[in-house]
Scaffold this motif. Structure first.
Motif, mmCIF file in Angstrom:
data_model
loop_
_atom_site.group_PDB
_atom_site.id
_atom_site.type_symbol
_atom_site.label_atom_id
_atom_site.label_comp_id
_atom_site.label_asym_id
_atom_site.label_seq_id
_atom_site.Cartn_x
_atom_site.Cartn_y
_atom_site.Cartn_z
ATOM 1 N N GLU A 1 74.200 94.559 -56.211
ATOM 2 C CA GLU A 1 74.065 95.879 -56.819
ATOM 3 C C GLU A 1 75.386 96.647 -56.772
ATOM 4 N N LEU A 2 76.086 96.559 -55.663
ATOM 5 C CA LEU A 2 77.373 97.253 -55.542
ATOM 6 C C LEU A 2 78.409 96.677 -56.501
ATOM 7 N N ALA A 3 78.367 95.363 -56.701
ATOM 8 C CA ALA A 3 79.285 94.741 -57.664
ATOM 9 C C ALA A 3 79.000 95.252 -59.075
ATOM 10 N N ALA A 4 77.721 95.428 -59.399
ATOM 11 C CA ALA A 4 77.357 95.955 -60.716
ATOM 12 C C ALA A 4 77.836 97.402 -60.869
ATOM 13 N N ILE A 5 77.733 98.172 -59.788
ATOM 14 C CA ILE A 5 78.215 99.559 -59.818
ATOM 15 C C ILE A 5 79.734 99.591 -60.009
ATOM 16 N N ALA A 6 80.443 98.685 -59.328
ATOM 17 C CA ALA A 6 81.896 98.611 -59.493
ATOM 18 C C ALA A 6 82.264 98.261 -60.935
ATOM 19 N N LYS A 7 81.511 97.350 -61.509
ATOM 20 C CA LYS A 7 81.765 96.948 -62.902
ATOM 21 C C LYS A 7 81.534 98.115 -63.853
ATOM 22 N N ASP A 8 80.426 98.846 -63.649
ATOM 23 C CA ASP A 8 80.134 99.998 -64.505
ATOM 24 C C ASP A 8 81.200 101.080 -64.351
ATOM 25 N N HIS A 9 81.659 101.290 -63.122
ATOM 26 C CA HIS A 9 82.690 102.311 -62.886
ATOM 27 C C HIS A 9 84.004 101.909 -63.556
ATOM 28 N N ALA A 10 84.316 100.619 -63.493
ATOM 29 C CA ALA A 10 85.538 100.140 -64.157
ATOM 30 C C ALA A 10 85.448 100.356 -65.663
ATOM 31 N N GLN A 11 84.269 100.125 -66.217
ATOM 32 C CA GLN A 11 84.098 100.331 -67.660
ATOM 33 C C GLN A 11 84.260 101.804 -68.016
ATOM 34 N N ASP A 12 83.676 102.693 -67.206
ATOM 35 C CA ASP A 12 83.781 104.125 -67.475
ATOM 36 C C ASP A 12 85.228 104.610 -67.392
ATOM 37 N N GLN A 13 85.977 104.067 -66.419
ATOM 38 C CA GLN A 13 87.352 104.513 -66.184
ATOM 39 C C GLN A 13 88.389 103.663 -66.921
ATOM 40 N N ARG A 14 87.920 102.633 -67.624
ATOM 41 C CA ARG A 14 88.799 101.710 -68.354
ATOM 42 C C ARG A 14 89.756 100.990 -67.412
ATOM 43 N N TYR A 15 89.225 100.547 -66.280
ATOM 44 C CA TYR A 15 89.982 99.742 -65.336
ATOM 45 C C TYR A 15 89.863 98.262 -65.711
ATOM 46 N N THR A 16 90.837 97.484 -65.266
ATOM 47 C CA THR A 16 90.823 96.040 -65.440
ATOM 48 C C THR A 16 90.792 95.375 -64.070
ATOM 49 N N PHE A 17 90.009 94.301 -63.948
ATOM 50 C CA PHE A 17 90.013 93.492 -62.737
ATOM 51 C C PHE A 17 90.875 92.258 -62.962
ATOM 52 N N LEU A 18 91.521 91.784 -61.896
ATOM 53 C CA LEU A 18 92.309 90.551 -61.968
ATOM 54 C C LEU A 18 91.480 89.314 -61.634
ATOM 55 N N GLY A 19 90.300 89.515 -61.077
ATOM 56 C CA GLY A 19 89.465 88.386 -60.677
ATOM 57 C C GLY A 19 88.038 88.844 -60.485
ATOM 58 N N PRO A 20 87.165 87.953 -60.028
ATOM 59 C CA PRO A 20 85.750 88.310 -59.833
ATOM 60 C C PRO A 20 85.578 89.340 -58.727
ATOM 61 N N ILE A 21 84.501 90.114 -58.813
ATOM 62 C CA ILE A 21 84.208 91.139 -57.809
ATOM 63 C C ILE A 21 83.546 90.484 -56.603
ATOM 64 N N SER A 22 83.995 90.862 -55.413
ATOM 65 C CA SER A 22 83.425 90.344 -54.175
ATOM 66 C C SER A 22 83.202 91.501 -53.207
ATOM 67 N N ILE A 23 82.010 91.549 -52.596
ATOM 68 C CA ILE A 23 81.665 92.574 -51.620
ATOM 69 C C ILE A 23 81.353 91.880 -50.295
ATOM 70 N N GLU A 24 82.006 92.296 -49.212
ATOM 71 C CA GLU A 24 81.762 91.716 -47.891
ATOM 72 C C GLU A 24 81.490 92.831 -46.885
ATOM 73 N N PHE A 25 80.466 92.636 -46.051
ATOM 74 C CA PHE A 25 80.128 93.598 -45.011
ATOM 75 C C PHE A 25 80.600 93.070 -43.665
ATOM 76 N N LEU A 26 81.268 93.932 -42.897
ATOM 77 C CA LEU A 26 81.802 93.553 -41.593
ATOM 78 C C LEU A 26 81.247 94.472 -40.508
ATOM 79 N N GLU A 27 80.924 93.891 -39.366
ATOM 80 C CA GLU A 27 80.452 94.663 -38.223
ATOM 81 C C GLU A 27 81.641 95.053 -37.358
ATOM 82 N N ASN A 28 81.757 96.348 -37.066
ATOM 83 C CA ASN A 28 82.870 96.856 -36.271
ATOM 84 C C ASN A 28 82.312 97.646 -35.088
#
Length: 230
Positions: free
Chosen positions: A81-108
């Protein structure tokens, strides 16, 4: 090293903490989405009047308590879902990605409850989500079942196998079915010795140089190809 090369090099490297705040109430998925968008906006790099590159790799660090909530929500579902949100935001802002979207969660363990940090990295891959119709000879666009892909690498492999750059769920497609190679003389489509073959404009090919607007058929899937802006 010229200005363009310096900018691109800085974009390729990992960036520092981009988003960090303490929430008064329990952490909610919408706060993670806000962090992703803020990371993209703060590290978006203008390359030209029509090309602004944003991070496509995101590491979200959370406290031990909040990390447990990620497991409750479903890590795969949430990252999708977050990757889809990032994609939609990029479309709205006319951003370009250099590669596929990846989301990773880390415990700190050092982070307090309710606080997150988001780290963004722009990492080049063979293919990226095509969020705007900015095709070029160097970065053509494919449309596959309504999903658009920007070819960002020299070679892109399409097939049913998970190791392919674009994986398709089609039982008529081989695990490694089609290779697209960007060359100075055009994009060459090569069938990877498949049983059912590859067809360009209805003609079976072993290899062919694509032209703008071509339709490629593999298995039951049609792929639209173009290399100029729509």
């Amino acid at each position: 090293m010229g200005t363009f090369e310096r900018i691109e090099k800085s974009v390729e490297n990992a960036v520092d903490n981009l988003f960090s705040r303490a929430f008064r109430s329990s952490l909610k998925p919408v706060e993670l989405a806000t962090g992703i968008k803020k990371a993209m906006d703060e590290r978006a790099t203008v390359m030209s009047s029509s090309r602004t590159i944003a991070p496509n790799i995101f590491q979200i660090s959370l406290s031990v308590h909040d990390y447990e909530k990620i497991n409750e929500w479903g890590e795969y579902e949430l990252s999708t879902e977050l990757a889809a949100i990032a994609k939609d935001h990029a479309q709205d802002q006319r951003y370009t990605f250099l590669g596929p979207i990846s989301i990773e969660f880390l415990e700190n363990e050092t982070l307090p409850k309710g606080k997150i940090t988001v780290k963004g990295t722009s990492r080049r891959g063979a293919v990226a989500p095509a969020v705007i119709a900015q095709a070029s000879a160097q970065n053509p666009i494919l449309d596959i079942n309504g999903e658009r892909y920007l070819l960002t690498g020299t070679i892109t492999v399409i097939g049913r196998g998970s190791a392919c750059d674009i994986t398709l769920d089609d039982n008529g497609i081989s695990r490694r079915h089609l290779e697209l190679k960007i060359t100075p003389n055009g994009v060459i489509a090569t069938d990877l010795n498949t049983t059912n073959g590859t067809f360009v404009e209805g003609h079976r090919i072993s290899a062919a140089t694509l032209v703008d607007g071509n339709t490629i058929t593999i298995g039951h899937t049609k792929i639209m190809f173009w290399s100029t802006p729509e």
